[in-house]
Scaffold this motif. Sequence first.
Motif, short mmCIF file in Angstrom:
data_model
loop_
_atom_site.label_atom_id
_atom_site.label_comp_id
_atom_site.label_asym_id
_atom_site.label_seq_id
_atom_site.Cartn_x
_atom_site.Cartn_y
_atom_site.Cartn_z
N GLY A 75 0.80 -1.22 0.00
CA GLY A 75 0.00 0.00 0.00
C GLY A 75 0.83 1.28 0.00
N ALA A 76 2.20 1.16 0.00
CA ALA A 76 3.08 2.33 0.05
C ALA A 76 3.80 2.51 -1.28
N TYR A 77 4.06 3.77 -1.62
CA TYR A 77 4.74 4.13 -2.87
C TYR A 77 6.12 4.69 -2.53
N THR A 78 7.08 4.42 -3.42
CA THR A 78 8.42 5.01 -3.28
C THR A 78 8.69 5.89 -4.51
N LEU A 79 8.97 7.17 -4.24
CA LEU A 79 9.24 8.14 -5.31
C LEU A 79 10.70 8.60 -5.21
N ILE A 80 11.29 8.89 -6.37
CA ILE A 80 12.68 9.34 -6.42
C ILE A 80 12.70 10.74 -7.02
N GLY A 90 8.89 6.80 -10.26
CA GLY A 90 7.83 6.39 -9.34
C GLY A 90 6.47 6.91 -9.76
N ARG A 91 5.46 6.28 -9.24
CA ARG A 91 4.07 6.66 -9.55
C ARG A 91 3.48 7.39 -8.35
N VAL A 92 2.97 8.59 -8.61
CA VAL A 92 2.40 9.42 -7.55
C VAL A 92 0.99 8.91 -7.23
N ALA A 94 -2.91 8.81 -6.19
CA ALA A 94 -3.99 9.75 -6.51
C ALA A 94 -4.27 10.66 -5.32
N GLY A 95 -4.37 11.97 -5.61
CA GLY A 95 -4.70 12.94 -4.57
C GLY A 95 -3.51 13.49 -3.81
N PHE A 96 -2.31 12.99 -4.08
CA PHE A 96 -1.13 13.45 -3.36
C PHE A 96 -0.41 14.55 -4.13
N ASN A 97 0.06 15.57 -3.41
CA ASN A 97 0.79 16.68 -4.02
C ASN A 97 2.27 16.31 -4.13
N PRO A 98 2.76 16.07 -5.34
CA PRO A 98 4.18 15.65 -5.49
C PRO A 98 5.17 16.75 -5.13
N ARG A 99 4.71 18.00 -4.96
CA ARG A 99 5.59 19.12 -4.63
C ARG A 99 5.73 19.32 -3.13
N GLU A 100 5.24 18.43 -2.34
CA GLU A 100 5.33 18.55 -0.87
C GLU A 100 6.80 18.64 -0.46
N PRO A 101 7.19 19.65 0.36
CA PRO A 101 8.61 19.81 0.74
C PRO A 101 9.10 18.61 1.55
N GLY A 126 24.68 10.31 -1.62
CA GLY A 126 25.45 11.47 -1.17
C GLY A 126 24.68 12.76 -1.21
N GLY A 127 23.38 12.72 -1.12
CA GLY A 127 22.56 13.91 -1.09
C GLY A 127 22.11 14.38 -2.46
N ARG A 128 22.47 13.64 -3.49
CA ARG A 128 22.06 14.06 -4.84
C ARG A 128 20.64 13.63 -5.17
N LEU A 129 20.07 12.72 -4.39
CA LEU A 129 18.71 12.25 -4.63
C LEU A 129 17.90 12.28 -3.33
N TRP A 130 16.62 12.40 -3.52
CA TRP A 130 15.68 12.27 -2.39
C TRP A 130 14.78 11.04 -2.67
N LEU A 131 14.65 10.21 -1.66
CA LEU A 131 13.67 9.11 -1.73
C LEU A 131 12.53 9.44 -0.78
N ARG A 132 11.36 9.29 -1.28
CA ARG A 132 10.16 9.59 -0.47
C ARG A 132 9.22 8.38 -0.47
#
Length: 290
Positions: A75-80, A90-92, A94-101, A126-132
């Motif tokens: 039930g969880a998504y991983t975005l890069i 990754g797939r966002v 539905a209903g989630f704001n992908p620009r969330e800080p 090394g800080g070049r990517l964010w995983l959410r």
Amino acid sequence: MRNLSVKARVTIWFTLLMLLITAASLGFVITVGGSMMESYSLTRLAEMVNDNADELRYGKKGLEVDDDFEPYAGGAYTLIYDEAGTLLYGRVPAGFNPREPFLEGEPYLVGSSGGDFYLYDRRAEGGRLWLRGVLPLSAAGGFPLVAARLAFFILPLLVLLAAAGGYLIARRAFRPIDKIVAAADAISEGRDLSARIGLPPRGDEIHRIASSFDNMFRRLEASFEAEKQFASDASHELRTPTAVILAQCESLERGERTAAEYAEGVAAIRRQALKMSKLIGTLLQITRLE
């Protein structure tokens, strides 16, 4: 409630008790189980993101994702994202704001147009990517809702089963009482003094009461039989002197009698009268002893 039978009262009480226990148990399961499920889901969200962080590379050739990378699980998504916050993979949901800080640390809750979501952010390469990691609140806390739906169907069934079982148990337990009442009614109406409940000997209270009633009925019958025998014997004993007295009176009334004959007749009457008086005194003494 006052006009209800004991069986009905026991059934109602048993049903209400089962309803209370079932409702309390389900409430406990929903509350505690929901909290545990939510904690487990958040832990699993963080583990999934951390595991996926080891399955990607970001270099001169751009983003490389291994086959073991799980973009969606449980039930969880991983975005890069890249450093600028641009979504790379990754797939966002539905209903989630992908620009969330981004907010690195423990999982946290945010609101969006499509509902509430749990997020877990961490840096990679090394800080070049964010995983959410993104987990909808409905998936994290869905256990209470599922449990509530199950309770909606299970609880009435349990109540019906408790009511039916309680009534059957009460009816079987109080069945000897009906026999006791029937035997007591038969004896009180004088139809059959030999009536007995006749339950098999057991150790429970109702069977002991039935045995006590049978003993009482037996003594009652013996008392009535003794009273009948006593009345019969007393009638027989009084009949003989009464017959003698009547015979002597008739003999003296037939004609002239000598003084000796009158004296003899009066003496016989006196003897029988004394005998009757003694017998009556004995009967009164027996009555006092009874």
